[in-house]
Design a protein around this motif. Structure first.
Motif, PDB file in Angstrom:
ATOM      1  N   ASP A   1      -7.760  -3.430  -2.962  1.00  0.00           N
ATOM      2  CA  ASP A   1      -8.686  -2.998  -1.916  1.00  0.00           C
ATOM      3  C   ASP A   1      -9.090  -1.551  -2.230  1.00  0.00           C
ATOM      4  OD1 ASP A   1     -10.014  -2.175   0.356  1.00  0.00           O
ATOM      5  OD2 ASP A   1      -8.600  -3.091   1.761  1.00  0.00           O
TER       6      ASP A   1
ATOM      7  N   ARG B   1     -11.021   0.417  -0.922  1.00  0.00           N
ATOM      8  CA  ARG B   1     -11.241   1.328   0.208  1.00  0.00           C
ATOM      9  C   ARG B   1     -10.104   2.333   0.345  1.00  0.00           C
ATOM     10  NH1 ARG B   1     -12.262  -3.057   4.856  1.00  0.00           N
ATOM     11  NH2 ARG B   1     -10.423  -3.884   3.762  1.00  0.00           N
ATOM     12  N   TYR B   2      -8.907   1.973  -0.147  1.00  0.00           N
ATOM     13  CA  TYR B   2      -7.761   2.878  -0.022  1.00  0.00           C
ATOM     14  C   TYR B   2      -7.941   4.147  -0.849  1.00  0.00           C
ATOM     15  CZ  TYR B   2      -4.840  -0.030   2.927  1.00  0.00           C
ATOM     16  OH  TYR B   2      -4.336  -0.722   4.011  1.00  0.00           O
TER      17      TYR B   2
ATOM     18  N   HIS C   1       0.826  -1.212   0.000  1.00  0.00           N
ATOM     19  CA  HIS C   1       0.000   0.000   0.000  1.00  0.00           C
ATOM     20  C   HIS C   1       0.865   1.269   0.000  1.00  0.00           C
ATOM     21  CE1 HIS C   1      -3.366  -2.615   0.787  1.00  0.00           C
ATOM     22  NE2 HIS C   1      -2.835  -3.019   1.930  1.00  0.00           N
TER      23      HIS C   1
END
Length: 238
Positions: A188, A190-191, A62
Motif C-alpha cells: 500500500d 499510501r504509507y 505496517h
C-alpha cells in the motif's frame, strides 16, 4: 583455497512476521556467527569452525524503521497517531534513514559472513541491488542506480521521474551482515506519504504492481529473486 570458506547459504522464509520478532531472530543468527569468529581467533586452523550464511525473506505488518543516523523529523505522522494507521515504529541499528515495511513487500535479510565471499561492503551493496535489477528484467522493467543514492530505481536517466522500487539499509560487524533490502511488490504505497522515504524529499516511490498495472504474485517474485541472489553471490543453497 581456505577450507574454512563456506559458500553455502540457508534460505528461511519467515512469512508475515512482526518487525521486532524478525529483528530478534536476525540478531540471534548474527551474534551466533560473531561468536564463532571470536572463538576461531584462539584456535589453530584445523580446529576452527566454519561460519553459517543465511538469507531470510519475510513480510512485515505496517512498520516504519529509522536508521541509526536517520532524522526522526522524516517521520511525518506523529508517534501518537501511528495506531490510527495500524503501524509501529522502531529506531534501529542499520545505516540509512527512514523507510516503510508492510504487506506486499519482499523484505530480505542476508546474514552473511562476507569473509566467505569477499571483503568489500561497497561490492556487497551493489550485488544486493543487482539481484533486484536482474529480477525486474524478468518483468521487462529496466531499473538501475542513481549516483550517491542507495537502492534500485526506475527511470534513472530522468531526474524528475526517477522513482525508488527497492530500499537498502545494512549493518556489518567483522564482515558479518544483517538488515538488508525492501522490494516493493504490491504494498500500500499510501504509507510512504507518512514519511520522507530514506530522507529524500524529491523522489517518488513505486512498486512492481504500479509499474505493471496489475497485482503480482509475491511468491513468484521471491522465487526469481532467490535465484538472482544466488547468481550474484555465486553460492549453493543448503
Amino acid at each position: 583455497m581456505n577450507s574454512l570458506l563456506n559458500k553455502k547459504v540457508k534460505f528461511i522464509d519467515l512469512g508475515l512476521k512482526e518487525y521486532q520478532q524478525a529483528w530478534d531472530y536476525q540478531v540471534s543468527l548474527f551474534d551466533k556467527t560473531l561468536a564463532v569468529k571470536t572463538e576461531n581467533r584462539n584456535l589453530p586452523e584445523n580446529q576452527q569452525k566454519i561460519t553459517d550464511n543465511y538469507l531470510l525473506f519475510c513480510e512485515h505488518p505496517h512498520v516504519f524503521t529509522l536508521g541509526k543516523s536517520g532524522d526522526e523529523s522524516n517521520l511525518i505522522i506523529s508517534k501518537e497517531e501511528l495506531h490510527t494507521v495500524h503501524a509501529t515504529y522502531h529506531h534501529i541499528n542499520r545505516g540509512g534513514d527512514i523507510t516503510y515495511h508492510g504487506p506486499g513487500q519482499i523484505v530480505g535479510y542476508p546474514i552473511l559472513d562476507l569473509e566467505n565471499f569477499f571483503t568489500d561492503i561497497h561490492k556487497y551493496m551493489r550485488l544486493l541491488e543487482e539481484s533486484v535489477i536482474q529480477t525486474l528484467k524478468e518483468y521487462k522493467i529496466d531499473a538501475g542506480r542513481i549516483a550517491g543514492l542507495t537502492g534500485v530505481w526506475i527511470d534513472v536517466e530522468n531526474e524528475r521521474k526517477a522513482r525508488k522500487i527497492c530500499a537498502l539499509g545494512v549493518k556489518t560487524s567483522r564482515w558479518v551482515t544483517m538488515h538488508g533490502f525492501a522490494f516493493n511488490i504490491n504494498p500500500d504505497l499510501r504509507y510512504f506519504a507518512y514519511i520522507v522515504p530514506c530522507g529524500i524529499q524529491d523522489k517518488a516511490v513505486t512498486s512492481l504492481e504500479k509499474e505493471l498495472g496489475r497485482k503480482v504474485d509475491v511468491r513468484e517474485v521471491q522465487k526469481i529473486l532467490k535465484e538472482k541472489f544466488r547468481e550474484q553471490f555465486d553460492f549453493e543453497w543448503l
